[in-house]
Design an enzyme around this catalytic site. Structure first.
Site, PDB file in Angstrom:
ATOM      1  N   TYR A 160       0.834  -1.213   0.000  1.00  0.00           N
ATOM      2  CA  TYR A 160       0.000   0.000   0.000  1.00  0.00           C
ATOM      3  C   TYR A 160       0.869   1.264   0.000  1.00  0.00           C
ATOM      4  O   TYR A 160       0.614   2.203  -0.770  1.00  0.00           O
ATOM      5  CB  TYR A 160      -0.908  -0.055   1.230  1.00  0.00           C
ATOM      6  CG  TYR A 160      -1.858   1.112   1.375  1.00  0.00           C
ATOM      7  CD1 TYR A 160      -3.010   1.207   0.586  1.00  0.00           C
ATOM      8  CD2 TYR A 160      -1.628   2.122   2.316  1.00  0.00           C
ATOM      9  CE1 TYR A 160      -3.894   2.267   0.738  1.00  0.00           C
ATOM     10  CE2 TYR A 160      -2.506   3.178   2.474  1.00  0.00           C
ATOM     11  CZ  TYR A 160      -3.641   3.249   1.681  1.00  0.00           C
ATOM     12  OH  TYR A 160      -4.510   4.298   1.824  1.00  0.00           O
ATOM     13  N   LYS A 164       0.925   4.205  -2.841  1.00  0.00           N
ATOM     14  CA  LYS A 164       0.562   5.588  -2.500  1.00  0.00           C
ATOM     15  C   LYS A 164       1.729   6.542  -2.782  1.00  0.00           C
ATOM     16  O   LYS A 164       1.518   7.693  -3.175  1.00  0.00           O
ATOM     17  CB  LYS A 164       0.103   5.660  -1.040  1.00  0.00           C
ATOM     18  CG  LYS A 164      -1.223   4.939  -0.797  1.00  0.00           C
ATOM     19  CD  LYS A 164      -2.368   5.705  -1.439  1.00  0.00           C
ATOM     20  CE  LYS A 164      -3.571   4.888  -1.768  1.00  0.00           C
ATOM     21  NZ  LYS A 164      -4.640   5.654  -2.431  1.00  0.00           N
TER      22      LYS A 164
HETATM   23  P1  NAP Z   1     -13.297   2.445   1.625  1.00  0.00           P
HETATM   24  O1  NAP Z   1     -14.250   2.989   2.607  1.00  0.00           O
HETATM   25  O2  NAP Z   1     -12.852   1.018   1.761  1.00  0.00           O
HETATM   26  O3  NAP Z   1     -13.882   2.681   0.158  1.00  0.00           O
HETATM   27  C1  NAP Z   1     -13.156   2.262  -0.948  1.00  0.00           C
HETATM   28  C2  NAP Z   1     -13.872   2.680  -2.221  1.00  0.00           C
HETATM   29  O4  NAP Z   1     -13.052   2.286  -3.331  1.00  0.00           O
HETATM   30  C3  NAP Z   1     -15.216   1.980  -2.370  1.00  0.00           C
HETATM   31  O5  NAP Z   1     -16.143   2.907  -2.856  1.00  0.00           O
HETATM   32  C4  NAP Z   1     -14.937   0.888  -3.402  1.00  0.00           C
HETATM   33  O6  NAP Z   1     -16.042   0.638  -4.261  1.00  0.00           O
HETATM   34  C5  NAP Z   1     -13.871   1.572  -4.239  1.00  0.00           C
HETATM   35  N1  NAP Z   1     -13.096   0.597  -5.018  1.00  0.00           N
HETATM   36  C6  NAP Z   1     -12.308  -0.419  -4.550  1.00  0.00           C
HETATM   37  N2  NAP Z   1     -11.798  -1.109  -5.580  1.00  0.00           N
HETATM   38  C7  NAP Z   1     -12.284  -0.533  -6.721  1.00  0.00           C
HETATM   39  C8  NAP Z   1     -12.110  -0.795  -8.102  1.00  0.00           C
HETATM   40  N3  NAP Z   1     -11.346  -1.805  -8.525  1.00  0.00           N
HETATM   41  N4  NAP Z   1     -12.732   0.016  -8.994  1.00  0.00           N
HETATM   42  C9  NAP Z   1     -13.520   1.038  -8.569  1.00  0.00           C
HETATM   43  N5  NAP Z   1     -13.723   1.325  -7.271  1.00  0.00           N
HETATM   44  C10 NAP Z   1     -13.098   0.544  -6.362  1.00  0.00           C
HETATM   45  O7  NAP Z   1     -11.934   3.293   1.601  1.00  0.00           O
HETATM   46  P2  NAP Z   1     -11.642   4.832   1.949  1.00  0.00           P
HETATM   47  O8  NAP Z   1     -11.057   4.882   3.278  1.00  0.00           O
HETATM   48  O9  NAP Z   1     -12.815   5.667   1.615  1.00  0.00           O
HETATM   49  O10 NAP Z   1     -10.452   5.107   0.905  1.00  0.00           O
HETATM   50  C11 NAP Z   1     -10.610   5.890  -0.250  1.00  0.00           C
HETATM   51  C12 NAP Z   1      -9.237   6.319  -0.732  1.00  0.00           C
HETATM   52  O11 NAP Z   1      -8.600   7.090   0.293  1.00  0.00           O
HETATM   53  C13 NAP Z   1      -8.293   5.162  -1.045  1.00  0.00           C
HETATM   54  O12 NAP Z   1      -7.509   5.455  -2.173  1.00  0.00           O
HETATM   55  C14 NAP Z   1      -7.419   5.094   0.188  1.00  0.00           C
HETATM   56  O13 NAP Z   1      -6.157   4.566  -0.092  1.00  0.00           O
HETATM   57  C15 NAP Z   1      -7.332   6.571   0.542  1.00  0.00           C
HETATM   58  N6  NAP Z   1      -6.957   6.803   1.941  1.00  0.00           N
HETATM   59  C16 NAP Z   1      -7.790   6.439   2.967  1.00  0.00           C
HETATM   60  C17 NAP Z   1      -7.403   6.671   4.279  1.00  0.00           C
HETATM   61  C18 NAP Z   1      -8.261   6.340   5.460  1.00  0.00           C
HETATM   62  O14 NAP Z   1      -7.776   6.439   6.594  1.00  0.00           O
HETATM   63  N7  NAP Z   1      -9.516   5.976   5.287  1.00  0.00           N
HETATM   64  C19 NAP Z   1      -6.158   7.244   4.514  1.00  0.00           C
HETATM   65  C20 NAP Z   1      -5.328   7.575   3.468  1.00  0.00           C
HETATM   66  C21 NAP Z   1      -5.752   7.374   2.168  1.00  0.00           C
HETATM   67  P3  NAP Z   1     -16.976  -0.695  -4.177  1.00  0.00           P
HETATM   68  O15 NAP Z   1     -17.261  -0.935  -2.723  1.00  0.00           O
HETATM   69  O16 NAP Z   1     -18.166  -0.291  -4.976  1.00  0.00           O
HETATM   70  O17 NAP Z   1     -16.212  -1.824  -4.818  1.00  0.00           O
END
Ligand code: NAP
Length: 253
Positions: A160, A164
């Site tokens: 990851y 990133k």
């Molecule tokens: P999340 O709640 O697990 O949601 C992930 C989203 O990505 C879901 O809507 C999922 O859609 C979608 N997704 C996964 N695989 C996909 C694919 N192959 N094609 C299209 N959509 C896909 O995660 P989140 O925390 O919101 O994370 C969103 C972004 O923020 C990510 O890039 C993550 O790395 C980044 N981020 C998050 C955090 C944190 O603490 N939460 C911190 C740093 C960065 P479906 O469910 O419809 O498959």
């Protein structure tokens, strides 16, 4: 000009992975500011429907589009269909992302590949299609949702963290390439944000992460969405190639 005055009327935005978490909050915020939003989802159709319902409740405009961003063809079609149906594309938010955490000795090739395929190749796939259109119209905004893990590294997240960090390099290189066409490319490095991505992480590890955050709390998805809306707006026209942290002070690069 106040933050709340930022308007995105007449803009068309794609938010990848907008069915849940941060992408959901971004889709709602962009729509609230007047953009027509393409809610991309992969597996969670029901959750994506709910995002659309929420947007329509305040009179916003959105369409749903199922696509796996790691699939080149499907990502191209996501962008093509948006342009065919809505006439243009102004804003691309590369948000879709996953984790497959394991200590390095236990990490399989599959754990490595799937994270790169969705997080960084997905960013490439969607940007590739969007940039062609944005270059022709000589304007556009690309916003990549990256992570403090790509800046600091996280144990258990070599796959990851690498994906990133790759998004950060990609952001800077692309920003330099297409600045002359009036397209900005920026990254938001999110910290510990309260979404389902953390469901698989133990309480103990989450407690440990909280200790690293000067502001002493998790962030809310809406706090990422606020900055995304700003970077997408005309007011952010002179910002490109930047990585901006929304992390409670965790990384301070
Ligand atoms: P999340 O709640 O697990 O949601 C992930 C989203 O990505 C879901 O809507 C999922 O859609 C979608 N997704 C996964 N695989 C996909 C694919 N192959 N094609 C299209 N959509 C896909 O995660 P989140 O925390 O919101 O994370 C969103 C972004 O923020 C990510 O890039 C993550 O790395 C980044 N981020 C998050 C955090 C944190 O603490 N939460 C911190 C740093 C960065 P479906 O469910 O419809 O498959």
């Amino acid at each position: 000009m106040f933050w709340n005055d930022l308007q995105l009327e007449d803009k068309v935005a794609i938010v990848t992975g907008a069915s849940r978490g941060i992408g959901r909050a971004i889709a709602i915020e962009l729509a609230r500011r007047g953009a027509t939003v393409v809610i991309n989802y992969n597996r969670s159709k029901e959750a994506a429907d709910q995002v659309q319902t929420k947007i329509s409740e305040f009179g916003g405009n959105s369409i749903l589009y199922q696509a796996d961003v790691s699939n080149f063809e499907q990502a191209q079609n996501l962008v093509k269909s948006t342009i065919n149906e809505l006439g243009t594309l102004d804003i691309l938010v590369n948000n879709a992302g996953i984790t497959r955490d394991k200590l390095f000795p236990m990490m399989s090739e599959e754990d490595w590949d799937i994270v790169q395929d969705i997080n960084i190749k997905g960013t490439f796939n969607c940007s590739k299609a969007a940039v062609r259109h944005m270059m022709r119209k000589r304007s556009g905004r690309i916003i990549n949702i990256t992570s403090v893990a790509g800046q600091m590294g996280n144990p258990g997240q070599t796959n990851y963290s690498a994906s990133k960090a790759a998004q950060i390099g990609f952001t800077k290189a692309l920003a330099r390439e297409i600045a002359a066409r009036n397209i900005t490319v920026n990254a938001i490095a999110a910290g510990y944000i309260d979404t389902e991505i953390w469901d698989v992480v133990s309480e103990e590890i989450q407690e440990g992460i909280l200790q690293l955050i000067p502001l002493g709390r998790k962030g809310e998805p809406e706090e990422i969405a606020n900055l995304t809306a700003f970077l997408a707006s005309d007011q952010a026209a002179y910002i490109t190639g930047q990585v901006i942290g929304v992390d409670g002070g965790m990384a301070m690069m």
